[in-house]
Design a protein around this motif. Sequence first.
Motif, PDB file in Angstrom:
ATOM      1  N   ALA A  73       0.831  -1.209   0.000  1.00 48.09           N
ATOM      2  CA  ALA A  73       0.000   0.000   0.000  1.00 48.09           C
ATOM      3  C   ALA A  73       0.864   1.257   0.000  1.00 48.09           C
ATOM      4  O   ALA A  73       0.541   2.243  -0.676  1.00 48.09           O
ATOM      5  CB  ALA A  73      -0.937  -0.015   1.203  1.00 48.09           C
ATOM      6  N   VAL A  74       1.956   1.224   0.738  1.00 46.32           N
ATOM      7  CA  VAL A  74       2.854   2.389   0.790  1.00 46.32           C
ATOM      8  C   VAL A  74       3.545   2.590  -0.555  1.00 46.32           C
ATOM      9  O   VAL A  74       3.657   3.713  -1.064  1.00 46.32           O
ATOM     10  CB  VAL A  74       3.900   2.207   1.914  1.00 46.32           C
ATOM     11  CG1 VAL A  74       4.980   3.280   1.821  1.00 46.32           C
ATOM     12  CG2 VAL A  74       3.224   2.262   3.277  1.00 46.32           C
ATOM     13  N   ALA A  75       3.992   1.494  -1.166  1.00 50.89           N
ATOM     14  CA  ALA A  75       4.780   1.595  -2.394  1.00 50.89           C
ATOM     15  C   ALA A  75       3.937   1.871  -3.627  1.00 50.89           C
ATOM     16  O   ALA A  75       4.372   2.597  -4.539  1.00 50.89           O
ATOM     17  CB  ALA A  75       5.571   0.298  -2.599  1.00 50.89           C
ATOM     18  N   LEU A  76       2.727   1.310  -3.681  1.00 50.14           N
ATOM     19  CA  LEU A  76       1.953   1.335  -4.923  1.00 50.14           C
ATOM     20  C   LEU A  76       0.663   2.136  -4.851  1.00 50.14           C
ATOM     21  O   LEU A  76       0.069   2.444  -5.878  1.00 50.14           O
ATOM     22  CB  LEU A  76       1.621  -0.102  -5.349  1.00 50.14           C
ATOM     23  CG  LEU A  76       2.808  -1.009  -5.648  1.00 50.14           C
ATOM     24  CD1 LEU A  76       2.338  -2.434  -5.927  1.00 50.14           C
ATOM     25  CD2 LEU A  76       3.616  -0.480  -6.810  1.00 50.14           C
ATOM     26  N   GLY A  77       0.196   2.429  -3.662  1.00 46.64           N
ATOM     27  CA  GLY A  77      -1.084   3.116  -3.518  1.00 46.64           C
ATOM     28  C   GLY A  77      -2.044   2.266  -2.726  1.00 46.64           C
ATOM     29  O   GLY A  77      -1.838   1.064  -2.546  1.00 46.64           O
ATOM     30  N   PRO A  78      -3.118   2.858  -2.235  1.00 44.22           N
ATOM     31  CA  PRO A  78      -4.052   2.135  -1.369  1.00 44.22           C
ATOM     32  C   PRO A  78      -4.637   0.905  -2.063  1.00 44.22           C
ATOM     33  O   PRO A  78      -4.941   0.928  -3.253  1.00 44.22           O
ATOM     34  CB  PRO A  78      -5.140   3.172  -1.065  1.00 44.22           C
ATOM     35  CG  PRO A  78      -5.014   4.209  -2.135  1.00 44.22           C
ATOM     36  CD  PRO A  78      -3.573   4.239  -2.507  1.00 44.22           C
ATOM     37  N   ILE A  79      -4.788  -0.173  -1.304  1.00 44.85           N
ATOM     38  CA  ILE A  79      -5.316  -1.421  -1.834  1.00 44.85           C
ATOM     39  C   ILE A  79      -6.843  -1.344  -1.872  1.00 44.85           C
ATOM     40  O   ILE A  79      -7.493  -1.274  -0.833  1.00 44.85           O
ATOM     41  CB  ILE A  79      -4.842  -2.615  -0.994  1.00 44.85           C
ATOM     42  CG1 ILE A  79      -3.313  -2.768  -1.122  1.00 44.85           C
ATOM     43  CG2 ILE A  79      -5.551  -3.901  -1.436  1.00 44.85           C
ATOM     44  CD1 ILE A  79      -2.710  -3.761  -0.153  1.00 44.85           C
ATOM     45  N   GLU A  80      -7.381  -1.351  -3.080  1.00 47.84           N
ATOM     46  CA  GLU A  80      -8.835  -1.346  -3.259  1.00 47.84           C
ATOM     47  C   GLU A  80      -9.392  -2.755  -3.416  1.00 47.84           C
ATOM     48  O   GLU A  80     -10.519  -3.031  -3.003  1.00 47.84           O
ATOM     49  CB  GLU A  80      -9.216  -0.523  -4.494  1.00 47.84           C
ATOM     50  CG  GLU A  80     -10.722  -0.473  -4.726  1.00 47.84           C
ATOM     51  CD  GLU A  80     -11.111   0.276  -5.989  1.00 47.84           C
ATOM     52  OE1 GLU A  80     -12.313   0.243  -6.335  1.00 47.84           O
ATOM     53  OE2 GLU A  80     -10.236   0.886  -6.631  1.00 47.84           O
ATOM     54  N   ASN A 120      -7.588  -7.926   7.705  1.00 45.40           N
ATOM     55  CA  ASN A 120      -7.298  -6.897   8.705  1.00 45.40           C
ATOM     56  C   ASN A 120      -6.216  -5.926   8.238  1.00 45.40           C
ATOM     57  O   ASN A 120      -6.215  -4.753   8.627  1.00 45.40           O
ATOM     58  CB  ASN A 120      -6.884  -7.546  10.029  1.00 45.40           C
ATOM     59  CG  ASN A 120      -8.044  -8.166  10.764  1.00 45.40           C
ATOM     60  OD1 ASN A 120      -9.205  -7.844  10.508  1.00 45.40           O
ATOM     61  ND2 ASN A 120      -7.763  -9.078  11.676  1.00 45.40           N
ATOM     62  N   ALA A 121      -5.318  -6.407   7.387  1.00 47.66           N
ATOM     63  CA  ALA A 121      -4.258  -5.529   6.878  1.00 47.66           C
ATOM     64  C   ALA A 121      -4.784  -4.519   5.866  1.00 47.66           C
ATOM     65  O   ALA A 121      -4.302  -3.373   5.819  1.00 47.66           O
ATOM     66  CB  ALA A 121      -3.150  -6.370   6.250  1.00 47.66           C
ATOM     67  N   VAL A 122      -5.762  -4.910   5.046  1.00 49.01           N
ATOM     68  CA  VAL A 122      -6.224  -4.020   3.973  1.00 49.01           C
ATOM     69  C   VAL A 122      -7.480  -3.220   4.330  1.00 49.01           C
ATOM     70  O   VAL A 122      -7.780  -2.216   3.682  1.00 49.01           O
ATOM     71  CB  VAL A 122      -6.473  -4.803   2.661  1.00 49.01           C
ATOM     72  CG1 VAL A 122      -5.208  -5.528   2.220  1.00 49.01           C
ATOM     73  CG2 VAL A 122      -7.628  -5.784   2.800  1.00 49.01           C
ATOM     74  N   LEU A 123      -8.200  -3.660   5.345  1.00 48.34           N
ATOM     75  CA  LEU A 123      -9.494  -3.038   5.638  1.00 48.34           C
ATOM     76  C   LEU A 123      -9.402  -1.556   5.998  1.00 48.34           C
ATOM     77  O   LEU A 123     -10.231  -0.753   5.516  1.00 48.34           O
ATOM     78  CB  LEU A 123     -10.193  -3.827   6.746  1.00 48.34           C
ATOM     79  CG  LEU A 123     -11.694  -3.620   6.914  1.00 48.34           C
ATOM     80  CD1 LEU A 123     -12.437  -3.804   5.599  1.00 48.34           C
ATOM     81  CD2 LEU A 123     -12.236  -4.582   7.970  1.00 48.34           C
ATOM     82  N   MET A 126      -9.215   0.422   2.773  1.00 47.13           N
ATOM     83  CA  MET A 126     -10.483   0.413   2.039  1.00 47.13           C
ATOM     84  C   MET A 126     -11.486   1.359   2.689  1.00 47.13           C
ATOM     85  O   MET A 126     -12.237   2.064   1.991  1.00 47.13           O
ATOM     86  CB  MET A 126     -11.043  -1.009   1.976  1.00 47.13           C
ATOM     87  CG  MET A 126     -10.234  -1.954   1.108  1.00 47.13           C
ATOM     88  SD  MET A 126     -10.967  -3.618   1.035  1.00 47.13           S
ATOM     89  CE  MET A 126      -9.798  -4.437  -0.065  1.00 47.13           C
ATOM     90  N   ARG A 127     -11.507   1.377   3.998  1.00 47.13           N
ATOM     91  CA  ARG A 127     -12.419   2.300   4.689  1.00 47.13           C
ATOM     92  C   ARG A 127     -12.056   3.746   4.401  1.00 47.13           C
ATOM     93  O   ARG A 127     -12.936   4.598   4.233  1.00 47.13           O
ATOM     94  CB  ARG A 127     -12.394   2.012   6.188  1.00 47.13           C
ATOM     95  CG  ARG A 127     -13.196   0.769   6.557  1.00 47.13           C
ATOM     96  CD  ARG A 127     -13.050   0.391   8.000  1.00 47.13           C
ATOM     97  NE  ARG A 127     -14.110  -0.534   8.412  1.00 47.13           N
ATOM     98  CZ  ARG A 127     -13.981  -1.436   9.379  1.00 47.13           C
ATOM     99  NH1 ARG A 127     -12.835  -1.543  10.045  1.00 47.13           N
ATOM    100  NH2 ARG A 127     -14.999  -2.225   9.685  1.00 47.13           N
ATOM    101  N   ASN A 128     -10.769   4.040   4.315  1.00 51.89           N
ATOM    102  CA  ASN A 128     -10.355   5.403   3.969  1.00 51.89           C
ATOM    103  C   ASN A 128     -10.773   5.767   2.549  1.00 51.89           C
ATOM    104  O   ASN A 128     -11.149   6.911   2.269  1.00 51.89           O
ATOM    105  CB  ASN A 128      -8.839   5.547   4.117  1.00 51.89           C
ATOM    106  CG  ASN A 128      -8.400   5.615   5.569  1.00 51.89           C
ATOM    107  OD1 ASN A 128      -9.188   5.979   6.451  1.00 51.89           O
ATOM    108  ND2 ASN A 128      -7.151   5.275   5.834  1.00 51.89           N
ATOM    109  N   ALA A 169     -21.393  -7.943   7.009  1.00 48.92           N
ATOM    110  CA  ALA A 169     -20.961  -6.886   7.926  1.00 48.92           C
ATOM    111  C   ALA A 169     -20.405  -5.661   7.201  1.00 48.92           C
ATOM    112  O   ALA A 169     -20.544  -4.526   7.676  1.00 48.92           O
ATOM    113  CB  ALA A 169     -19.911  -7.437   8.885  1.00 48.92           C
ATOM    114  N   LEU A 170     -19.770  -5.880   6.035  1.00 50.10           N
ATOM    115  CA  LEU A 170     -19.091  -4.784   5.350  1.00 50.10           C
ATOM    116  C   LEU A 170     -19.915  -4.136   4.238  1.00 50.10           C
ATOM    117  O   LEU A 170     -19.551  -3.060   3.745  1.00 50.10           O
ATOM    118  CB  LEU A 170     -17.765  -5.274   4.766  1.00 50.10           C
ATOM    119  CG  LEU A 170     -16.693  -5.659   5.788  1.00 50.10           C
ATOM    120  CD1 LEU A 170     -15.488  -6.277   5.092  1.00 50.10           C
ATOM    121  CD2 LEU A 170     -16.259  -4.433   6.596  1.00 50.10           C
ATOM    122  N   ALA A 171     -21.012  -4.769   3.839  1.00 53.18           N
ATOM    123  CA  ALA A 171     -21.820  -4.197   2.757  1.00 53.18           C
ATOM    124  C   ALA A 171     -22.237  -2.751   3.026  1.00 53.18           C
ATOM    125  O   ALA A 171     -22.193  -1.922   2.098  1.00 53.18           O
ATOM    126  CB  ALA A 171     -23.047  -5.076   2.504  1.00 53.18           C
TER     127      ALA A 171
END
Length: 221
Positions: A73-80, A120-123, A126-128, A169-171
């Motif tokens: 995420a730091v190197a390439l951009g936020p993980i969508e 947990n690492a990407v969530l 995604m929320r941001n 839960a995430l929908a």
Amino acid sequence: MTTFALVGAGPGLGLASARRFGAAGHTVALISRDAEKLDGLTAELARDNIQARGFTADVLDIESLTTALHAAAVALGPIEILQYSPVPRADFMKPVLDTSADDLDAPLAFSVKGTVTAVNAVLPGMRNLGRGTLLFVNGSSAVRPNPKVAGTSVAFAAESAYVGMLHDALAPENIHAAQLIVPGAIRPTSAHSSPDVLAQRLFDIHQQRDGFRHYSEPLPD
């Protein structure tokens, strides 16, 4: 620009998915234990003008997987988009009567602890972003227990339960969790389960966001 992160990068479905999501404009983070394999995959994607980078991690090592996804995420951009599709080891597939309690440790770590760690690492990212997709690929033993492969049958079923709960839960947060069941082997010549066909199916699930469980083809009778 956002990132497509692939846990379980390889030359079949992994490479096809990376190409499909990369062609749509996402940077690509490839995660695998094998650094040499990652170098080859990134070089192949570069020939298609897809920006990709490899990150070494083992899904059985929670710390290394978390570190790799954060670094991506730091190197390439936020993980969508996250695709979790590592290939289970052969020793996960003992017959049920030959399976001890200890034999389930690695399959459960692979399919449940690894899955939860990756999510947990990407969530937070995604929320941001205010959106995200979590894609999981499993064999038919996830929905139809097979006594010949007890480890994956137990572990995939647990992974399915977790992803199903995530879906609900995430929908409300515009984060879509979905599972693609591939009943048979992934073969280049298959009409329904070739790497390219499955990659397009995963991309369609990401775009259409129309349910939790999908099948590449009907389960055999």
